[in-house]
Design an enzyme around this catalytic site. Structure first.
Site, PDB file in Angstrom:
ATOM      1  N   SER A 143      18.099  23.181  69.973  1.00  0.00           N
ATOM      2  CA  SER A 143      18.049  22.177  69.099  1.00  0.00           C
ATOM      3  C   SER A 143      16.963  21.366  70.303  1.00  0.00           C
ATOM      4  O   SER A 143      16.730  21.419  71.308  1.00  0.00           O
ATOM      5  CB  SER A 143      19.182  20.954  69.426  1.00  0.00           C
ATOM      6  OG  SER A 143      18.802  19.581  68.981  1.00  0.00           O
ATOM      7  N   TYR A 157      25.593  17.083  74.337  1.00  0.00           N
ATOM      8  CA  TYR A 157      25.212  18.147  73.267  1.00  0.00           C
ATOM      9  C   TYR A 157      23.870  18.604  73.620  1.00  0.00           C
ATOM     10  O   TYR A 157      23.800  19.779  73.715  1.00  0.00           O
ATOM     11  CB  TYR A 157      25.211  17.486  72.152  1.00  0.00           C
ATOM     12  CG  TYR A 157      24.362  18.133  71.017  1.00  0.00           C
ATOM     13  CD1 TYR A 157      25.119  19.155  70.172  1.00  0.00           C
ATOM     14  CD2 TYR A 157      23.206  17.786  70.683  1.00  0.00           C
ATOM     15  CE1 TYR A 157      24.472  19.965  69.136  1.00  0.00           C
ATOM     16  CE2 TYR A 157      22.531  18.653  69.634  1.00  0.00           C
ATOM     17  CZ  TYR A 157      23.062  19.685  68.716  1.00  0.00           C
ATOM     18  OH  TYR A 157      22.577  20.458  67.893  1.00  0.00           O
TER      19      TYR A 157
HETATM   20  P1  NAP Z   1      26.680  22.119  59.915  1.00  0.00           P
HETATM   21  O1  NAP Z   1      26.348  22.115  58.419  1.00  0.00           O
HETATM   22  O2  NAP Z   1      27.912  21.181  60.206  1.00  0.00           O
HETATM   23  O3  NAP Z   1      27.516  23.763  59.615  1.00  0.00           O
HETATM   24  C1  NAP Z   1      28.457  23.823  60.657  1.00  0.00           C
HETATM   25  C2  NAP Z   1      29.208  25.310  60.568  1.00  0.00           C
HETATM   26  O4  NAP Z   1      29.503  25.746  61.650  1.00  0.00           O
HETATM   27  C3  NAP Z   1      29.904  25.519  59.462  1.00  0.00           C
HETATM   28  O5  NAP Z   1      29.888  26.383  58.749  1.00  0.00           O
HETATM   29  C4  NAP Z   1      31.271  25.323  60.254  1.00  0.00           C
HETATM   30  O6  NAP Z   1      32.369  26.037  59.471  1.00  0.00           O
HETATM   31  C5  NAP Z   1      30.902  26.338  61.407  1.00  0.00           C
HETATM   32  N1  NAP Z   1      31.439  26.085  62.886  1.00  0.00           N
HETATM   33  C6  NAP Z   1      31.752  24.933  63.268  1.00  0.00           C
HETATM   34  N2  NAP Z   1      32.439  25.103  64.614  1.00  0.00           N
HETATM   35  C7  NAP Z   1      32.664  26.412  64.605  1.00  0.00           C
HETATM   36  C8  NAP Z   1      33.456  27.409  65.355  1.00  0.00           C
HETATM   37  N3  NAP Z   1      33.939  27.063  66.568  1.00  0.00           N
HETATM   38  N4  NAP Z   1      33.556  28.788  64.951  1.00  0.00           N
HETATM   39  C9  NAP Z   1      33.277  29.128  63.690  1.00  0.00           C
HETATM   40  N5  NAP Z   1      32.332  28.376  63.094  1.00  0.00           N
HETATM   41  C10 NAP Z   1      32.191  27.031  63.390  1.00  0.00           C
HETATM   42  O7  NAP Z   1      25.636  22.320  60.801  1.00  0.00           O
HETATM   43  P2  NAP Z   1      24.108  22.519  60.716  1.00  0.00           P
HETATM   44  O8  NAP Z   1      23.570  21.458  60.976  1.00  0.00           O
HETATM   45  O9  NAP Z   1      23.747  23.613  59.955  1.00  0.00           O
HETATM   46  O10 NAP Z   1      23.874  23.173  62.423  1.00  0.00           O
HETATM   47  C11 NAP Z   1      23.669  24.470  62.604  1.00  0.00           C
HETATM   48  C12 NAP Z   1      22.977  24.519  64.018  1.00  0.00           C
HETATM   49  O11 NAP Z   1      21.902  24.216  64.103  1.00  0.00           O
HETATM   50  C13 NAP Z   1      23.997  24.026  65.148  1.00  0.00           C
HETATM   51  O12 NAP Z   1      23.961  24.954  66.223  1.00  0.00           O
HETATM   52  C14 NAP Z   1      23.420  22.813  65.666  1.00  0.00           C
HETATM   53  O13 NAP Z   1      23.578  22.479  67.017  1.00  0.00           O
HETATM   54  C15 NAP Z   1      21.992  22.985  65.163  1.00  0.00           C
HETATM   55  N6  NAP Z   1      21.202  21.922  65.098  1.00  0.00           N
HETATM   56  C16 NAP Z   1      21.245  21.139  63.767  1.00  0.00           C
HETATM   57  C17 NAP Z   1      20.383  20.004  63.667  1.00  0.00           C
HETATM   58  C18 NAP Z   1      20.516  19.027  62.311  1.00  0.00           C
HETATM   59  O14 NAP Z   1      19.839  18.109  62.445  1.00  0.00           O
HETATM   60  N7  NAP Z   1      21.387  19.485  61.631  1.00  0.00           N
HETATM   61  C19 NAP Z   1      19.569  19.823  64.417  1.00  0.00           C
HETATM   62  C20 NAP Z   1      19.348  20.719  65.751  1.00  0.00           C
HETATM   63  C21 NAP Z   1      20.077  21.758  66.175  1.00  0.00           C
HETATM   64  P3  NAP Z   1      33.458  25.151  58.501  1.00  0.00           P
HETATM   65  O15 NAP Z   1      32.398  24.543  57.590  1.00  0.00           O
HETATM   66  O16 NAP Z   1      34.485  26.108  58.216  1.00  0.00           O
HETATM   67  O17 NAP Z   1      33.935  24.008  59.634  1.00  0.00           O
END
Ligand code: NAP
Length: 248
Positions: A143, A157
Site C-alpha cells: 500500500s 496497517y
Molecule cells: P477487499 O475488497 O476488502 O477484499 C478482501 C479480500 O480478502 C476478500 O476476498 C476477503 O474474503 C479476503 N480476506 C480477508 N482476510 C482474509 C484471510 N485472513 N484469509 C483469506 N482471505 C481473506 O479488499 P481490497 O481493497 O481488494 O484489498 C486487497 C489488497 O489491497 C489488500 O492487501 C489491501 O491492503 C490492499 N490495498 C487496498 C487499497 C484500497 O484502497 N482498497 C489500498 C491499498 C492497498 P471474504 O470476502 O470472504 O471476506
C-alpha cells in the site's frame, strides 16, 4: 510450464480483478476467500465463462494449518503453485496508536505480515529450483500507506505494509538465483469494499478530490500491474514496486 495461480483474498476487490484478468493468460486459478463462498463461486463462474479453469477454496491465510490445507488442495486439483499473489489483508477502525489493543495489533500483523510470509514459504517449497520446482513469480499487494504512515488513522496497517515491502526486497534477493521473482504493488485510494472495515465505506469518494489525479483508482487498474509483474513480460523485474496512487 503449467501455470497455477493462487490469489489470496480473491472473492472481491483487487484480488477478484486480478484473477479475472489472469484468466485470459493461461493460468489455472485458485480463488481463495475467508467467508463469502457465494462471491468466490461467482468469480470462478466468471473465469470459467472466459474459458479458463478455476476453483474456490476457503482458508484463513493468517493461519499456517489452513495455508497448508489450501496448498494441498491446489496440489491435488491443479498441481503445484507456480504464481502467487499475496493480496488478502485486513484493516481495523481508524484510531490513534494510544488506543490500539494488543489483540488488534496481533491480528493485523498475522493477516498482513505473517500470513503472506507463510503463503510465500509454502509457495517457495513448490516453485524454487532449490526444492525441485521450475521457478515462479510472487506479487505482494502492499500500500502507499507503507510510504506515508497513515497518522491518526491506522499506523498499524501502514507498518504492516512497510514490513511487507522489506520482505519483498529481501526475499527477491534471496531467491533470485532459484528462478523465483518477487515484486510488489502499492495501491493508493482504490474503490473497493475494503474501506468499510476501517469505518468509512465512502472514504475514497470523500478523499479523491485531493489527489493529484482527482480520482480514486479501480481494482482493474491495480490488477493490470499485478498481472504484468506476475508474467514473463516482467522477466527481468525482481524486488521492484509499482505505485498506483494517482500521483499521491
Ligand atoms: P477487499 O475488497 O476488502 O477484499 C478482501 C479480500 O480478502 C476478500 O476476498 C476477503 O474474503 C479476503 N480476506 C480477508 N482476510 C482474509 C484471510 N485472513 N484469509 C483469506 N482471505 C481473506 O479488499 P481490497 O481493497 O481488494 O484489498 C486487497 C489488497 O489491497 C489488500 O492487501 C489491501 O491492503 C490492499 N490495498 C487496498 C487499497 C484500497 O484502497 N482498497 C489500498 C491499498 C492497498 P471474504 O470476502 O470472504 O471476506
Amino acid at each position: 510450464m503449467d501455470k497455477v495461480l493462487l490469489v489470496t483474498g480473491s472473492s472481491r476487490g483487487i484480488g477478484a480483478a486480478t484473477a479475472l484478468l489472469a484468466a485470459s493468460q493461461g493460468y489455472r486459478i485458485c480463488i481463495n476467500y475467508l467467508s463469502d463462498h457465494t462471491a468466490a463461486e461467482g468469480v470462478c463462474q466468471q473465469i470459467r465463462a472466459l474459458g479458463a479453469t478455476a476453483m474456490a477454496v476457503q482458508a484463513d491465510v493468517s493461519n499456517e494449518d489452513e495455508i497448508m490445507r489450501l496448498f494441498a488442495r491446489i496440489d491435488a486439483e491443479f498441481g503445484p503453485v507456480t504464481h502467487l499473489v499475496n493480496n488478502a489483508a485486513s484493516i481495523s477502525q481508524s484510531c490513534r496508536v494510544d488506543d490500539m489493543s494488543e489483540f488488534r495489533l496481533l491480528k493485523i500483523m498475522m493477516s498482513n505480515v505473517v500470513g503472506p510470509m507463510l503463503c510465500t514459504k509454502h509457495a517457495l517449497l513448490r516453485m524454487s529450483k532449490r526444492h525441485g520446482g521450475q521457478g515462479g513469480s510472487i506479487v505482494n499487494v502492499s500500500s502507499i500507506a507503507a510510504r506515508l504512515g497513515s497518522p491518526n488513522e491506522y499506523v498499524d496497517y501502514a507498518a504492516s505494509k512497510g514490513a511487507l515491502d522489506t520482505f519483498t526486497i529481501g526475499l527477491a534477493k534471496e531467491v533470485a538465483a532459484e528462478g523465483v521473482r518477487v515484486n510488489a504493488v502499492r495501491p493508493g485510494y482504490i474503490h473497493t469494499d475494503f474501506h468499510a472495515l476501517s469505518g468509512d465505506p465512502f472514504r475514497v469518494s470523500k478523499l479523491e478530490g485531493g489527489l493529484p489525479m482527482g480520482r480514486g483508482g479501480t481494482a482493474d487498474e491495480v490488477a493490470q500491474a499485478i498481472v504484468w509483474l506476475l508474467s514473463d513480460q516482467a522477466s527481468y523485474a525482481t524486488g521492484t514496486f509499482i505505485d498506483l496512487g494517482g500521483g499521491r
